[in-house]
Design a protein around this motif. Structure first.
Motif, PDB file in Angstrom:
ATOM      1  N   PRO A   1      -6.159  -0.215  -6.730  1.00 39.32           N
ATOM      2  CA  PRO A   1      -5.612  -1.336  -5.956  1.00 39.32           C
ATOM      3  C   PRO A   1      -4.549  -2.123  -6.714  1.00 39.32           C
ATOM      4  N   GLU A   2      -4.691  -2.201  -8.029  1.00 36.84           N
ATOM      5  CA  GLU A   2      -3.709  -2.982  -8.780  1.00 36.84           C
ATOM      6  C   GLU A   2      -2.909  -2.099  -9.724  1.00 36.84           C
ATOM      7  N   GLU A   3      -2.936  -0.815  -9.442  1.00 39.82           N
ATOM      8  CA  GLU A   3      -2.221   0.105 -10.319  1.00 39.82           C
ATOM      9  C   GLU A   3      -0.722   0.012 -10.056  1.00 39.82           C
ATOM     10  N   ARG A   4       0.053  -0.064 -11.110  1.00 38.44           N
ATOM     11  CA  ARG A   4       1.515  -0.163 -10.963  1.00 38.44           C
ATOM     12  C   ARG A   4       2.173   1.008 -11.676  1.00 38.44           C
ATOM     13  N   LEU A   5       3.000   1.743 -10.961  1.00 36.07           N
ATOM     14  CA  LEU A   5       3.803   2.770 -11.612  1.00 36.07           C
ATOM     15  C   LEU A   5       5.245   2.282 -11.563  1.00 36.07           C
ATOM     16  N   TRP A   6       5.672   1.621 -12.611  1.00 33.97           N
ATOM     17  CA  TRP A   6       6.954   0.913 -12.543  1.00 33.97           C
ATOM     18  C   TRP A   6       8.111   1.864 -12.260  1.00 33.97           C
ATOM     19  N   SER A   7       7.987   3.118 -12.690  1.00 31.70           N
ATOM     20  CA  SER A   7       9.092   4.052 -12.440  1.00 31.70           C
ATOM     21  C   SER A   7       9.163   4.437 -10.970  1.00 31.70           C
ATOM     22  N   ASP A   8       8.124   4.119 -10.178  1.00 33.15           N
ATOM     23  CA  ASP A   8       8.086   4.524  -8.772  1.00 33.15           C
ATOM     24  C   ASP A   8       8.483   3.393  -7.820  1.00 33.15           C
ATOM     25  N   GLY A   9       9.112   2.331  -8.301  1.00 35.15           N
ATOM     26  CA  GLY A   9       9.365   1.158  -7.473  1.00 35.15           C
ATOM     27  C   GLY A   9      10.190   1.471  -6.226  1.00 35.15           C
ATOM     28  N   ASN A  10       9.789   0.880  -5.087  1.00 36.79           N
ATOM     29  CA  ASN A  10      10.540   0.971  -3.825  1.00 36.79           C
ATOM     30  C   ASN A  10      10.814   2.394  -3.351  1.00 36.79           C
ATOM     31  N   LEU A  11       9.879   3.279  -3.541  1.00 39.19           N
ATOM     32  CA  LEU A  11      10.056   4.636  -3.011  1.00 39.19           C
ATOM     33  C   LEU A  11       9.744   4.640  -1.519  1.00 39.19           C
ATOM     34  N   PRO A  12      10.543   5.361  -0.723  1.00 41.52           N
ATOM     35  CA  PRO A  12      10.257   5.427   0.714  1.00 41.52           C
ATOM     36  C   PRO A  12       8.990   6.236   0.988  1.00 41.52           C
ATOM     37  N   PRO A  13       8.440   6.118   2.201  1.00 45.46           N
ATOM     38  CA  PRO A  13       7.239   6.874   2.540  1.00 45.46           C
ATOM     39  C   PRO A  13       7.424   8.374   2.335  1.00 45.46           C
ATOM     40  N   LEU A  14       6.339   9.061   2.032  1.00 46.10           N
ATOM     41  CA  LEU A  14       6.286  10.518   1.886  1.00 46.10           C
ATOM     42  C   LEU A  14       7.048  11.030   0.675  1.00 46.10           C
ATOM     43  N   SER A  15       7.424  10.136  -0.258  1.00 46.51           N
ATOM     44  CA  SER A  15       8.143  10.665  -1.407  1.00 46.51           C
ATOM     45  C   SER A  15       7.168  10.963  -2.530  1.00 46.51           C
ATOM     46  N   PRO A  16       7.464  12.011  -3.322  1.00 52.76           N
ATOM     47  CA  PRO A  16       6.587  12.340  -4.444  1.00 52.76           C
ATOM     48  C   PRO A  16       6.737  11.318  -5.565  1.00 52.76           C
ATOM     49  N   SER A  17       5.699  11.219  -6.362  1.00 46.09           N
ATOM     50  CA  SER A  17       5.738  10.272  -7.472  1.00 46.09           C
ATOM     51  C   SER A  17       6.678  10.759  -8.556  1.00 46.09           C
ATOM     52  N   ASN A  18       7.332   9.830  -9.248  1.00 48.28           N
ATOM     53  CA  ASN A  18       8.177  10.214 -10.373  1.00 48.28           C
ATOM     54  C   ASN A  18       7.363  10.584 -11.596  1.00 48.28           C
ATOM     55  N   GLN A  19       6.123  10.170 -11.614  1.00 46.54           N
ATOM     56  CA  GLN A  19       5.247  10.523 -12.720  1.00 46.54           C
ATOM     57  C   GLN A  19       4.683  11.908 -12.444  1.00 46.54           C
ATOM     58  N   PRO A  20       4.792  12.812 -13.413  1.00 53.19           N
ATOM     59  CA  PRO A  20       4.287  14.167 -13.159  1.00 53.19           C
ATOM     60  C   PRO A  20       2.781  14.162 -12.922  1.00 53.19           C
ATOM     61  N   GLY A  21       2.382  14.959 -11.945  1.00 53.89           N
ATOM     62  CA  GLY A  21       0.946  15.158 -11.720  1.00 53.89           C
ATOM     63  C   GLY A  21       0.272  14.098 -10.881  1.00 53.89           C
TER      64      GLY A  21
END
Lengths: 438, 343
Positions: free
Chosen positions: A191-211
């Motif tokens: 719930p409070e997890e932040r992936l700063w490299s993934d900011g403002n990604l549109p829906p259905l996009s893969p994460s920038n963090q591998p895996g």
């Protein structure tokens, strides 16, 4: 009464069996009572202490061991009383004992692991009720009593099933309750997890963090996964709105019942107080209360909303009680010497439950909306917590680049409030005797 | 009960309620919260606080404090708002009030001119397609978080259209600041002032700026009015005198608009009066989103600065407006429907 006289004259009833059934029930009631004191008393003291130091976790109270303790306490008391009445062969006590024992089993089963074995205890008085002599004494009357009720219940359920809007509302609510319960298992992110490299990604996009799993509903500006946060938000939003309504209904209906039943000066006073509370629009009063309480926390928001909402129920119940108290059955109860408390709690209040249910169901939706509005203007839970209103509040600054972070939480609020309204509307139509049979 | 007695009783009740409101705000600000926070900020040395407390009488016993609070309020001394460069609260309220009321009135107009016909149509064509549509539309209005709805409107009607170079509605504010910097306010109501000065472009500009916030704010009220109108119309249509009117051979239009509407309007009028309080609540949320320079946005800003005096003043003003609105509704009701007076 007739039965009782017949019984004392007739030797085929064995008074011993009644005594045994009564005493076992009393014993189980005592165990449950003590058990309840052990849990609830401890929590209560801790809560009182907590009021002065750290916050008492009011919203978490429901669904916690504290509630179970309280229930065990009440169950134990009622079981003890009914079992005593069984010993005296009072007819009403048998069916009550049946229900209360089943309820006691549920309470014990729902408590934590080590005491689950206690659930076996209420089985004993339950079985005692079905001792051959005891059973012939109460069972026929009970069946006569229960058959039309079951029929009525079945009829109501059929009406529910026939109305697509109510079914839709119930399904939406069930889905969101499942979301809330299963959030830790089905949410891909915390719930409070932040992936700063993934900011403002549109829906259905893969994460920038591998895996890491995809963001199916996008991310907010600080890289929180919107989908996971909405799932976790369901826990908080449902908990707050339902708790607020339950507490407000309890407080409001007790005050309203007393005002309506005794009338006179008490009534006038209570009505003037509710007038004052009605002079504030809901959100504004809640806002002022949270402001005065100082610290922003879920507990303060809940307390503010409870203070805001109880007058509604006080008025509603008062009106109902005023109408009910003149009826013949109240007169009858009074004439056989029932106490005021008993008349109010046992005879009058159950008759006010239908309009109360409708109002409470619809209000749960409005409480949800006001709570979300409060956190939107900055009076919500502490920053960062996954709560729908707060999610919109933080995402609004970026709504031109990440509209989905505003869009989806709002949809969640809309859906849940809509579901509560649908169910409330439906229940009203179903309970309304004018519309019921056409 | 005579009409005069009825009015007298209601006015007296309203006055008691206003005193109750004053008491509650006092309890909230002075008992639950610490009133001294109104007069200090983070730069105030800790040693000075007792002196400030004494200067404002906050160390007196509570009955004295209560009396001081009331006498201050009645003398027009509502405290100063620390978050608005220490302006007196009453002055700010007077300054921001017209913008909010203008918005609320426009929202109310939206709600009434759309809600009443929708309710009538929905009731007279019960269980037809248009009825289902209206019911879903109004149910959505009741369940919609206002601030979210305002965002969605703003996103589509302002941002999306503007990005694609299409004609779009303005995204906020009361008028185009770049063009009309030298506009002079007289009453504070933009539409009224521009008409008085004969400045039609500003009038139109103000009107365009009102559309989106007005509708966002009015949607909830619109939904409530539609639902109320529908249910009271359905109730009235079952009455005997409607059957009589129909059996006399009157046209359906006459039956509905001449006979049924008048009685069906009574509960709706009540709801309209009560909804005014809801509109001011909604303004808190809507104004924040549309940058509307009214009371609501100011209140939200004061919250962020923990400005107790400002919030207290705002709460009081809203409560007094709400009580007055209820009183007016009550009186109209009493005049319209003599049965109420005996209740």
């Amino acid at each position: 009464m007739e039965n009782q006289i017949a019984m004392t004259a007739n030797e085929e009833y064995d008074p011993m069996q009644f005594t045994i059934a009564g005493i076992t029930g009393m014993l189980v009631g005592l165990v449950s009572f003590i058990f309840g004191i052990a849990i609830f008393g401890g929590l209560f003291v801790a809560g009182i202490l907590g009021l002065f130091s750290i916050a008492f976790p009011l919203p978490e109270f429901f669904g916690s061991i504290g509630l179970q303790g309280l229930l065990a306490l009440v169950t134990g008391f009622v079981l003890y009383r009914t079992s005593k009445a069984i010993k005296k062969h009072e007819l009403w006590a048998f069916s009550t004992s049946l229900y209360i024992n089943i309820f006691a089993i549920v309470v014990f089963v729902s408590t934590s692991y080590p005491v689950v074995l206690l659930a076996l205890l209420p089985l004993i008085p339950l079985l005692m009720l079905f001792l051959p002599n005891v059973k012939t004494y109460w069972y026929p009357t009970f069946r006569e009593d229960i058959t039309p009720r079951i029929k009525e219940l079945k009829f109501s359920l059929r009406l529910v099933a026939k109305s697509p809007l109510v079914v839709a509302g119930i399904i939406i609510l069930l889905v969101f309750v499942l979301f809330a319960i299963l959030a830790p298992y089905i949410a891909p992110y915390g719930p409070e997890e932040r992936l700063w490299s993934d900011g403002n990604l549109p829906p259905l996009s893969p994460s920038n963090q591998p895996g890491r799993p995809d963001h199916i509903w996008g991310t907010d500006n600080s890289g929180g996964d919107v989908y996971s946060r909405i799932l976790y938000g369901a826990q908080i939003d449902l908990q707050v709105s339902i708790t607020v309504v339950i507490v407000a209904v309890t407080i409001g209906s007790l005050i309203g019942a007393v005002a309506g039943y005794y009338g006179g000066k008490i009534d006038e006073l209570v009505m003037r107080i509710t007038d004052i509370f009605f002079a504030f629009p809901g959100l504004i009063l809640a806002m002022a209360i949270v402001m005065a309480l100082g610290e922003r926390s879920l507990q303060n928001v809940s307390v503010a909303l409870m203070i805001t909402w109880w007058p509604t129920y006080a008025r509603l119940v008062r009106g109902q009680v005023l109408a009910e108290r003149e009826k013949l059955y109240v007169e009858a109860a009074r004439s056989i010497g029932a106490s005021d408390t008993r008349i109010l709690l046992v005879h009058i209040l159950p008759n006010t439950i239908q309009p109360l249910t409708v109002q409470a169901t619809m209000d749960t939706g409005s409480v949800l909306l006001v709570a979300a509005g409060l956190s939107f203007i900055g009076f919500g839970p502490p920053a960062g917590i996954a709560e729908w209103g707060w999610m919109i509040a933080t995402a609004q600054l970026y709504f031109t680049i990440a509209p989905w972070a505003v869009f989806f939480p709002g949809f969640a609020i809309l859906f849940v409030a809509l579901a509560f309204n649908l169910v409330g509307d439906g229940i009203r139509d179903i309970l309304d005797p004018k519309l019921r049979r056409r | 009960m005579k009409l005069r007695d009825f009015i007298l009783r209601r006015v007296l009740l309203a006055i008691t309620v206003v005193f109750g409101v004053l008491t509650i705000t006092w309890i909230l600000a002075f008992i639950v919260g610490d009133p001294v926070t109104m007069y200090i900020n983070e730069n105030t040395p800790a040693e000075a606080i007792p002196a400030i407390r004494a200067a404002h009488g906050f160390d007196e016993p509570w009955p004295v404090q209560y009396f001081l609070y009331l006498s201050n309020l009645f003398q027009g001394n509502w405290g100063v708002s620390g978050s608005s460069s220490n302006m007196p609260v009453l002055e700010i309220l007077a300054l921001k009030f017209p913008a909010t009321i203008e918005l609320a009135i426009v929202a109310m107009i939206f709600a009434i001119i759309l809600g009443i016909p929708l309710g009538i149509i929905s009731a007279t064509r019960k269980d037809q397609k248009i009825d289902h549509f209206t019911r879903i539309f109004s149910l959505a209005g009741v369940s919609m978080p206002i601030f979210w709805f305002a965002f969605m409107l703003k996103y589509v009607l302002y941002y999306y259209l503007a990005v694609n170079n299409l004609p779009h509605l303005p995204g906020g504010e009361r008028y185009d600041t770049s063009t009309y910097l030298d506009f002079e306010f007289i009453t504070g109501f933009l539409l009224l002032d521009s008409l008085i000065q004969g400045n039609i472009p500003i009038f139109l500009d103000g009107l365009v700026h009102l559309i989106m916030p007005g509708f966002a704010l009015g949607y909830l009220t619109l939904a409530i009015i539609t639902r109320m109108m529908r249910s009271s119309m359905l109730e009235v249509l079952k009455e005997d005198y409607i059957t009589l009117a129909r059996s006399k051979g009157l046209r359906e239009k006459v039956v509905i608009y001449r006979h049924a509407l008048r009685n069906a309007m009574i509960p709706t009028v009540t709801v309209i009066g009560l909804a005014f309080g809801g509109l001011i609540t909604g303004a808190v949320l809507t104004e924040t989103i549309f940058n509307w320079p009214g009371l609501g946005r100011w209140a939200v800003r004061s919250i962020l600065f923990a400005d107790l005096a400002a919030i207290n003043g705002f709460t009081l003003l809203v409560a007094i407006i709400f009580v007055t609105a209820n009183l007016i509704v009550d009186l109209i009701y009493g005049v319209l429907d003599p049965r109420i007076r005996f209740g």
